[in-house]
Enzyme design. Structure first.
Site, PDB file in Angstrom:
ATOM      1  N   GLU A 228     -29.963   2.872  48.323  1.00  0.00           N
ATOM      2  CA  GLU A 228     -29.370   4.217  48.293  1.00  0.00           C
ATOM      3  C   GLU A 228     -29.982   5.162  49.310  1.00  0.00           C
ATOM      4  OE1 GLU A 228     -28.330   7.798  45.076  1.00  0.00           O
ATOM      5  OE2 GLU A 228     -29.296   5.955  44.400  1.00  0.00           O
TER       6      GLU A 228
ATOM      7  N   LYS B  60     -23.919   6.104  41.554  1.00  0.00           N
ATOM      8  CA  LYS B  60     -23.845   6.276  40.110  1.00  0.00           C
ATOM      9  C   LYS B  60     -22.711   5.408  39.600  1.00  0.00           C
ATOM     10  CE  LYS B  60     -26.835   8.470  37.782  1.00  0.00           C
ATOM     11  NZ  LYS B  60     -27.939   7.507  37.792  1.00  0.00           N
TER      12      LYS B  60
END
Length: 442
Positions: A244, A260
């Site tokens: 990420e 997410k």
């Protein structure tokens, strides 16, 4: 700025080993060939260092003071880094900017550490090129020594790292029942209207001995992400397999890519594709992702030019070795007189690993998690004197110090979260890392 061309190689591990004997060596790792990152950035022997504690006042202003020690350089379209700060900011450095009291519980490593590096080895896997880049502040003797080292590298020679072993399996910080009890408490906060989402985590710890770089090489062959990193510090090491990005800056242009929504991968291709499809259509996971997108839009808006914040990509599927994720993209434009340190003050820690609203979710995290996060859910990356910067969200990340190796995992809790499912998701995220490390059990 001085640039020395080198033979292009995918073997960045050998490039790191070439300078691993120098102080504070660091490798910002593209994860190639397992991942699709573009750049490997390697450096060592910083000109100056900055160590931060959880009680450091205005930590990112201190980081700005460090980066200002190098004069600005013109941006080169092919070079992400031309001298500047490389290091990490642990999660606890974000409490001041969110109006919370300092977390004084001890961690194995400093809350933050940055080196001011005057040079870098850069491999560009998109263009197939490798260079040594020297800032004008880099001493002539260092330029000559590093050029000599890299020009004598045998790129095809197999690398033989030192031996590493775990002395016991990883111990879980929480039992399944304890984990579920704390998820239930978060659900009570959500039902009461305190928060919409909180990212709850736990830690896993094991004793070790030997060469941590050997452990990193083993981990990256199975779990490397495009924002991986290895840092060797005086107090210990960081081993990150992060998938990420936190925030990339190219001059005034900003980009953040929150993750997410998670689904575990399976070996059967048909079932694996079905799991990915279910994730993309999941109302729960999409809602979880959208909450964080809104939070990060708000964080960007604290600093970005009015009307410049955009969401060009929403709920895109990204697949990694052990899990599928949903990833969105938020962009914005900073004012010309703003610094990356201002952006960190406004946005750190990343919303994808706090919850919404950020301040209250961080209070809930402090109440319910058993230990400070340290580097986990902080950021690792660089701020270059050419106006570029890039940082990760330090998930899938180990810290190692004093014979103890620690990592962590968790997930975003929303109103329709099931505690048992959340515990299974937590273990799915970390299982590949723990299993890989535990292959070295003595």
């Amino acid at each position: 700025m001085q640039i020395v061309s080198l033979p292009y190689s995918l073997n960045s591990a050998t490039a790191f080993a070439t300078v691993a004997d120098l102080p504070a060596p660091v490798w910002l790792d593209s994860g190639r060939p397992l991942s699709n990152g573009r750049f490997d950035i390697i450096s060592a022997d910083p000109l100056n260092t900055l160590e931060l504690s959880a009680e450091s006042p205005e930590p990112f202003l201190q980081l700005d003071d460090l980066t200002c020690e190098l004069c600005p350089q013109d941006r080169d379209s092919q070079l992400p880094f031309c001298g500047g700060a490389i290091g990490y900011a642990g999660y606890e450095l974000g409490v001041e900017g969110n109006y919370l009291p300092a977390d004084t519980r001890s961690t194995d490593l400093p809350a933050g550490y940055f080196g001011l590096y005057g040079w870098a080895y850069i491999a560009d896997h998109q263009l197939g090129s490798s260079h040594l880049v020297f800032h004008p502040a880099c001493p002539g003797r260092q330029v000559r020594e590093l050029t000599r080292r890299f020009e004598s590298v045998e790129w095809v020679k197999p690398l033989m790292p030192g031996k590493f072993r775990l002395l016991a399996p990883f111990e879980h910080e929480l039992s399944a029942s304890d984990y579920c009890v704390r998820i239930e408490r978060i659900l009570e906060y959500i039902a009461a209207g305190d928060i919409y989402q909180a990212n709850f985590t736990q830690r896993f710890c094991a004793p070790y001995e030997g060469d941590l770089f050997g452990a990193y090489l083993a981990l990256r062959t199975r779990a490397a992400g495009p924002f991986s990193a290895y840092m060797k510090l005086p107090q210990g090491s960081l081993l990150s397999m992060s998938p990420e990005r936190f925030i990339r800056a190219d001059g005034s242009s900003l980009r953040t890519e929150p993750i997410k929504g998670t689904a575990a991968r399976v070996t059967d291709p048909v079932k694996d594709q079905r799991a990915a499809s279910i994730l993309q259509k999941s109302p729960k996971d999409r809602a979880e992702n959208l909450m964080i997108v809104d939070l990060l839009r708000n964080d960007f808006s604290k600093l970005c030019r009015s009307g410049s914040v955009r969401v060009p990509e929403l709920f895109q599927l990204a697949s990694f070795a052990n899990v599928h994720h949903l990833v969105s993209v938020i962009t914005g434009e900073m004012p010309e007189d703003a610094a990356y340190s201002d952006l960190l003050t406004a946005c750190f820690p990343g919303g994808s690993i706090t919850g919404a609203p950020k301040r209250r979710s961080m209070e809930v995290i402090r109440e319910l998690e058993s230990s400070p996060r340290g580097i986990y859910c902080g950021s690792i990356g660089y701020i270059s004197s050419c106006g570029r910067a890039d940082t990760n969200i330090a998930i899938r990340t180990f810290s190692a110090s004093n014979g103890r190796m620690t990592c962590a995992a968790g997930g975003g809790i929303v109103a329709d979260s099931d505690p048992a499912d959340e515990h299974r998701e937590c273990l799915a995220k970390v299982r590949l890392l723990l299993d890989t490390a535990e292959q070295f059990l003595c």
